[in-house]
Design an enzyme around this catalytic site. Structure first.
Site, PDB file in Angstrom:
ATOM      1  N   LYS A   1    -110.544   1.759  61.922  1.00  0.00           N
ATOM      2  CA  LYS A   1    -109.396   2.189  61.106  1.00  0.00           C
ATOM      3  C   LYS A   1    -108.923   1.085  60.183  1.00  0.00           C
ATOM      4  O   LYS A   1    -108.510   1.330  59.065  1.00  0.00           O
ATOM      5  CB  LYS A   1    -108.253   2.542  62.050  1.00  0.00           C
ATOM      6  CG  LYS A   1    -107.704   3.881  61.854  1.00  0.00           C
ATOM      7  CD  LYS A   1    -106.733   4.322  62.907  1.00  0.00           C
ATOM      8  CE  LYS A   1    -106.171   3.332  63.853  1.00  0.00           C
ATOM      9  NZ  LYS A   1    -106.887   3.097  65.080  1.00  0.00           N
TER      10      LYS A   1
ATOM     11  N   ARG B   1    -114.393  -8.320  76.034  1.00  0.00           N
ATOM     12  CA  ARG B   1    -115.069  -7.431  76.983  1.00  0.00           C
ATOM     13  C   ARG B   1    -116.089  -6.542  76.264  1.00  0.00           C
ATOM     14  O   ARG B   1    -115.788  -6.015  75.184  1.00  0.00           O
ATOM     15  CB  ARG B   1    -114.053  -6.485  77.637  1.00  0.00           C
ATOM     16  CG  ARG B   1    -113.392  -7.042  78.862  1.00  0.00           C
ATOM     17  CD  ARG B   1    -112.534  -5.984  79.507  1.00  0.00           C
ATOM     18  NE  ARG B   1    -111.514  -5.459  78.612  1.00  0.00           N
ATOM     19  CZ  ARG B   1    -110.689  -4.460  78.915  1.00  0.00           C
ATOM     20  NH1 ARG B   1    -110.778  -3.870  80.084  1.00  0.00           N
ATOM     21  NH2 ARG B   1    -109.774  -4.058  78.072  1.00  0.00           N
TER      22      ARG B   1
ATOM     23  N   THR C   1    -101.040  -2.673  76.701  1.00  0.00           N
ATOM     24  CA  THR C   1    -101.026  -3.945  75.977  1.00  0.00           C
ATOM     25  C   THR C   1     -99.878  -4.840  76.473  1.00  0.00           C
ATOM     26  O   THR C   1     -99.728  -5.962  76.003  1.00  0.00           O
ATOM     27  CB  THR C   1    -100.842  -3.692  74.469  1.00  0.00           C
ATOM     28  OG1 THR C   1     -99.622  -2.979  74.285  1.00  0.00           O
ATOM     29  CG2 THR C   1    -102.002  -2.891  73.891  1.00  0.00           C
TER      30      THR C   1
ATOM     31  N   THR D   1    -110.192  -9.540  74.110  1.00  0.00           N
ATOM     32  CA  THR D   1    -110.668  -9.969  75.428  1.00  0.00           C
ATOM     33  C   THR D   1    -112.140 -10.352  75.432  1.00  0.00           C
ATOM     34  O   THR D   1    -112.612 -11.016  76.351  1.00  0.00           O
ATOM     35  CB  THR D   1    -110.489  -8.823  76.445  1.00  0.00           C
ATOM     36  OG1 THR D   1    -111.199  -7.687  75.936  1.00  0.00           O
ATOM     37  CG2 THR D   1    -109.029  -8.471  76.645  1.00  0.00           C
TER      38      THR D   1
ATOM     39  N   GLY E   1    -103.272  -3.545  66.418  1.00  0.00           N
ATOM     40  CA  GLY E   1    -103.614  -4.870  65.907  1.00  0.00           C
ATOM     41  C   GLY E   1    -104.881  -4.794  65.101  1.00  0.00           C
ATOM     42  O   GLY E   1    -105.868  -4.242  65.580  1.00  0.00           O
ATOM     43  N   HIS E   2    -104.823  -5.271  63.870  1.00  0.00           N
ATOM     44  CA  HIS E   2    -106.099  -5.403  63.177  1.00  0.00           C
ATOM     45  C   HIS E   2    -106.124  -6.612  62.266  1.00  0.00           C
ATOM     46  O   HIS E   2    -105.094  -7.103  61.833  1.00  0.00           O
ATOM     47  CB  HIS E   2    -106.529  -4.098  62.502  1.00  0.00           C
ATOM     48  CG  HIS E   2    -105.770  -3.739  61.275  1.00  0.00           C
ATOM     49  ND1 HIS E   2    -104.914  -2.670  61.220  1.00  0.00           N
ATOM     50  CD2 HIS E   2    -105.766  -4.301  60.055  1.00  0.00           C
ATOM     51  CE1 HIS E   2    -104.408  -2.601  60.020  1.00  0.00           C
ATOM     52  NE2 HIS E   2    -104.899  -3.572  59.284  1.00  0.00           N
TER      53      HIS E   2
ATOM     54  N   GLN F   1    -103.668   3.403  66.896  1.00  0.00           N
ATOM     55  CA  GLN F   1    -104.378   3.939  68.073  1.00  0.00           C
ATOM     56  C   GLN F   1    -105.313   5.100  67.679  1.00  0.00           C
ATOM     57  O   GLN F   1    -105.641   5.226  66.509  1.00  0.00           O
ATOM     58  CB  GLN F   1    -103.398   4.381  69.172  1.00  0.00           C
ATOM     59  CG  GLN F   1    -102.628   3.235  69.821  1.00  0.00           C
ATOM     60  CD  GLN F   1    -101.352   2.843  69.104  1.00  0.00           C
ATOM     61  OE1 GLN F   1    -100.571   3.687  68.704  1.00  0.00           O
ATOM     62  NE2 GLN F   1    -101.123   1.559  68.936  1.00  0.00           N
TER      63      GLN F   1
ATOM     64  N   GLY G   1    -109.475   4.781  69.789  1.00  0.00           N
ATOM     65  CA  GLY G   1    -109.101   3.532  69.119  1.00  0.00           C
ATOM     66  C   GLY G   1    -110.363   2.737  68.769  1.00  0.00           C
ATOM     67  O   GLY G   1    -111.486   3.166  69.095  1.00  0.00           O
ATOM     68  N   ASP G   2    -110.198   1.607  68.067  1.00  0.00           N
ATOM     69  CA  ASP G   2    -111.319   0.742  67.664  1.00  0.00           C
ATOM     70  C   ASP G   2    -112.359   1.469  66.814  1.00  0.00           C
ATOM     71  O   ASP G   2    -113.526   1.105  66.819  1.00  0.00           O
ATOM     72  CB  ASP G   2    -112.055   0.143  68.893  1.00  0.00           C
ATOM     73  CG  ASP G   2    -111.113  -0.559  69.837  1.00  0.00           C
ATOM     74  OD1 ASP G   2    -110.272  -1.320  69.362  1.00  0.00           O
ATOM     75  OD2 ASP G   2    -111.226  -0.339  71.061  1.00  0.00           O
TER      76      ASP G   2
ATOM     77  N   ARG H   1    -117.740  -3.318  75.046  1.00  0.00           N
ATOM     78  CA  ARG H   1    -117.238  -1.938  74.994  1.00  0.00           C
ATOM     79  C   ARG H   1    -118.273  -0.997  75.595  1.00  0.00           C
ATOM     80  O   ARG H   1    -119.478  -1.252  75.497  1.00  0.00           O
ATOM     81  CB  ARG H   1    -116.968  -1.534  73.541  1.00  0.00           C
ATOM     82  CG  ARG H   1    -115.816  -2.298  72.938  1.00  0.00           C
ATOM     83  CD  ARG H   1    -115.469  -1.807  71.531  1.00  0.00           C
ATOM     84  NE  ARG H   1    -114.404  -2.614  70.979  1.00  0.00           N
ATOM     85  CZ  ARG H   1    -114.389  -3.118  69.749  1.00  0.00           C
ATOM     86  NH1 ARG H   1    -115.373  -2.864  68.921  1.00  0.00           N
ATOM     87  NH2 ARG H   1    -113.380  -3.858  69.340  1.00  0.00           N
TER      88      ARG H   1
HETATM   89  P1  IMP Z   1     -99.795   0.817  75.390  1.00  0.00           P
HETATM   90  O1  IMP Z   1     -99.859   1.498  74.061  1.00  0.00           O
HETATM   91  O2  IMP Z   1     -99.600  -0.660  75.297  1.00  0.00           O
HETATM   92  O3  IMP Z   1     -98.821   1.466  76.316  1.00  0.00           O
HETATM   93  O4  IMP Z   1    -101.252   0.995  76.085  1.00  0.00           O
HETATM   94  C1  IMP Z   1    -101.708   2.264  76.532  1.00  0.00           C
HETATM   95  C2  IMP Z   1    -103.212   2.427  76.266  1.00  0.00           C
HETATM   96  O5  IMP Z   1    -103.449   2.509  74.878  1.00  0.00           O
HETATM   97  C3  IMP Z   1    -104.058   1.255  76.760  1.00  0.00           C
HETATM   98  O6  IMP Z   1    -105.306   1.771  77.210  1.00  0.00           O
HETATM   99  C4  IMP Z   1    -104.267   0.414  75.524  1.00  0.00           C
HETATM  100  O7  IMP Z   1    -105.443  -0.359  75.594  1.00  0.00           O
HETATM  101  C5  IMP Z   1    -104.386   1.519  74.482  1.00  0.00           C
HETATM  102  N1  IMP Z   1    -104.015   1.055  73.143  1.00  0.00           N
HETATM  103  C6  IMP Z   1    -102.773   0.804  72.684  1.00  0.00           C
HETATM  104  N2  IMP Z   1    -102.806   0.428  71.400  1.00  0.00           N
HETATM  105  C7  IMP Z   1    -104.106   0.448  71.032  1.00  0.00           C
HETATM  106  C8  IMP Z   1    -104.786   0.186  69.787  1.00  0.00           C
HETATM  107  O8  IMP Z   1    -104.166  -0.126  68.755  1.00  0.00           O
HETATM  108  N3  IMP Z   1    -106.154   0.332  69.806  1.00  0.00           N
HETATM  109  C9  IMP Z   1    -106.849   0.710  70.913  1.00  0.00           C
HETATM  110  N4  IMP Z   1    -106.240   0.981  72.076  1.00  0.00           N
HETATM  111  C10 IMP Z   1    -104.885   0.860  72.146  1.00  0.00           C
END
Ligand code: IMP
Length: 431
Positions: free
Chosen positions: A17, A303, A129, A301, A41-42, A224, A13-14, A305
């Site tokens: 995209k 934080r 998230t 956050t 989220g973007h 993601q 991710g990040d 990276r």
């Molecule tokens: P969930 O998708 O909320 O269940 O999160 C599971 C994992 O995927 C966590 O480590 C989140 O930080 C990561 N994650 C979920 N969506 C994104 C995204 O759009 N970008 C980066 N990481 C994500």
């Protein structure tokens, strides 16, 4: 015949995209999200204003683009309404948005359960998230979930909601969480049905119509990244869907043969936020330099990276699994000024060379990167408009990535602005 392009994240991710998706969304007649939900989220810069999108596709800013939230998504109707209102408040009032009647619905208790499951994990938490994405997908696959189309039939919805709430309230009580009042939930969802109802339809039919039309451009927008894939990522530190091109046919409701052009978005180095193994991670001054130049701090956050060299083991693996036909190599300008640059070609695991990431995080944590080192370049490349203008060592770096991964680089990004995008692949230039 239509032109199709799938954009997916190929690391953790990040990867940038958002920039690439917006770049192609402007040219698309249809933009389709096919997995995930409002965990993505973007931010988009547009006419000097900043907009943020979570579950709504990126073509929403263009009135003639049809935006689809496909059946493979988990849709939180409450948050879609909030997202739409925010867009309207910012002047985005003319748009086309349709939501699949077969998309799983994120209910209010899913976020509660997401938080409760994380809390139970103590220091082994996934770092989700907390939007309820995992619990919503669980209900979909256990066949107890509700779907967006249910909202269009009040009596049917009432029965499905009742059945679901009997089980969910029991689970919430067991976890010491407040339960939900059936009448209140029913009423709220009927209000949401009134707002979103006209947008809920058989989106697969709409997409298939466009696929067969001459000159239509369809962008499939992944969320993601592949290393967060529920099947192929660093399990259990993953999301609950498959952010791969392989998800498109199922998650959009089309046949697999339509997918032929898959852009894998990758940083020219690697980053990871939060926990989980990261074989090429750097802990030295170079990591700090890259972090500062690439502004590698979490958007939500703040934080810092984690930073590492380009991991071609991950790139080869994700390109094969996700069917990546070209790379969008992002933040390439950030590497300027380094004396040498490294690419991880293999891992060493317990004294043996391995070609692909092992399946467990215990083994992946023991993997040591094997690098090749290339001379760096000093020139500022952020204003460069074509591949040919790049310094020779920068070209060599790109060519090496292509050689090791077996996938051509189709796009180079040399800065955050749309104009700082070099399109190399003719297929992408046509889109
Ligand atoms: P969930 O998708 O909320 O269940 O999160 C599971 C994992 O995927 C966590 O480590 C989140 O930080 C990561 N994650 C979920 N969506 C994104 C995204 O759009 N970008 C980066 N990481 C994500």
């Amino acid at each position: 015949m239509s032109q199709r392009l799938v954009v997916i994240g190929s690391q953790w991710g990040d990867e940038g995209k958002g920039k690439i998706t917006d770049f192609f969304a402007c040219r698309a007649d249809m933009v389709v999200r096919f997995q995930g939900g409002n965990n993505a989220g973007h931010s988009v810069m547009f006419n000097g204003k900043k907009y943020s999108l979570q579950s709504i596709p990126s073509g929403i800013f263009n009135p003639s683009t049809v935006n689809i939230m496909g059946n493979g998504m988990v849709v939180n109707p409450e948050s879609v309404v909030v997202e739409l209102q925010k867009l309207r408040d910012q002047g985005i009032t003319d748009f086309q948005l349709f939501i699949s009647d077969r998309a799983a619905m994120v209910m209010p208790w899913h976020a509660d359960l997401d938080g409760a499951y994380e809390a139970q994990k103590g220091n082994k938490l996934i770092g989700t998230t907390k939007k309820g994405i995992g619990p919503a997908y669980c209900d979909k696959y256990s066949r107890s979930g509700l779907r967006m189309g249910d909202l269009l039939e009040p009596d049917y919805f009432a029965q499905r909601l009742h059945d679901a709430m009997v089980i969910k309230n029991r689970e919430l009580e067991m976890l010491g969480l407040p339960s939900y009042d059936y009448q209140k939930v029913y009423k709220r969802f009927m209000d949401l049905a009134e707002i979103l109802g006209p947008r809920i339809t058989d989106t697969s039919y709409l997409i298939n119509k466009y696929l067969r039309e001459e000159d239509k451009k369809i962008l499939f927008e992944g969320a993601q990244g592949m290393m967060l894939c529920i099947d192929h990522g660093t399990y259990p530190y993953v999301t609950s869907s498959t952010p791969s091109a392989a998800s498109v046919p199922v998650g959009a409701g089309i046949a697999p043969q339509w997918i032929n052009n898959v852009l894998g978005v990758a940083k020219a180095y690697c980053t990871r936020v939060g926990e989980g193994p990261f074989p090429t991670e750097l802990f030295d001054e170079i990591a700090n330099e890259i972090r500062e130049r690439g502004h590698e701090y979490g958007t939500v956050t703040g934080r810092p990276r984690r930073i590492g060299w380009f991991d071609a083991v991950v790139a080869r693996y994700t390109s094969q699994i996700a069917g990546i036909s070209s790379w969008a190599l992002m933040l390439f300008d950030v590497l300027s000024g380094l004396k040498t640059v490294k690419i991880c070609t293999h891992y060493e695991l317990d004294g043996k060379i391995v070609e692909t990431p092992p399946s467990t995080i215990s083994k992946l944590s023991r993997c040591k990167p094997v690098y090749i080192e290339l001379p760096g370049w000093n020139e500022d490349i952020s204003g460069i408009k074509s591949f040919d203008e790049l310094p020779q060592n920068a070209k060599n770096y790109v060519r090496k990535i292509e050689e090791i991964t077996g996938v051509p680089v189709g796009v180079l990004s040399v800065g955050p602005d749309r104009s700082q995008t070099i399109l190399i692949s003719p297929l992408l230039q046509e889109f």
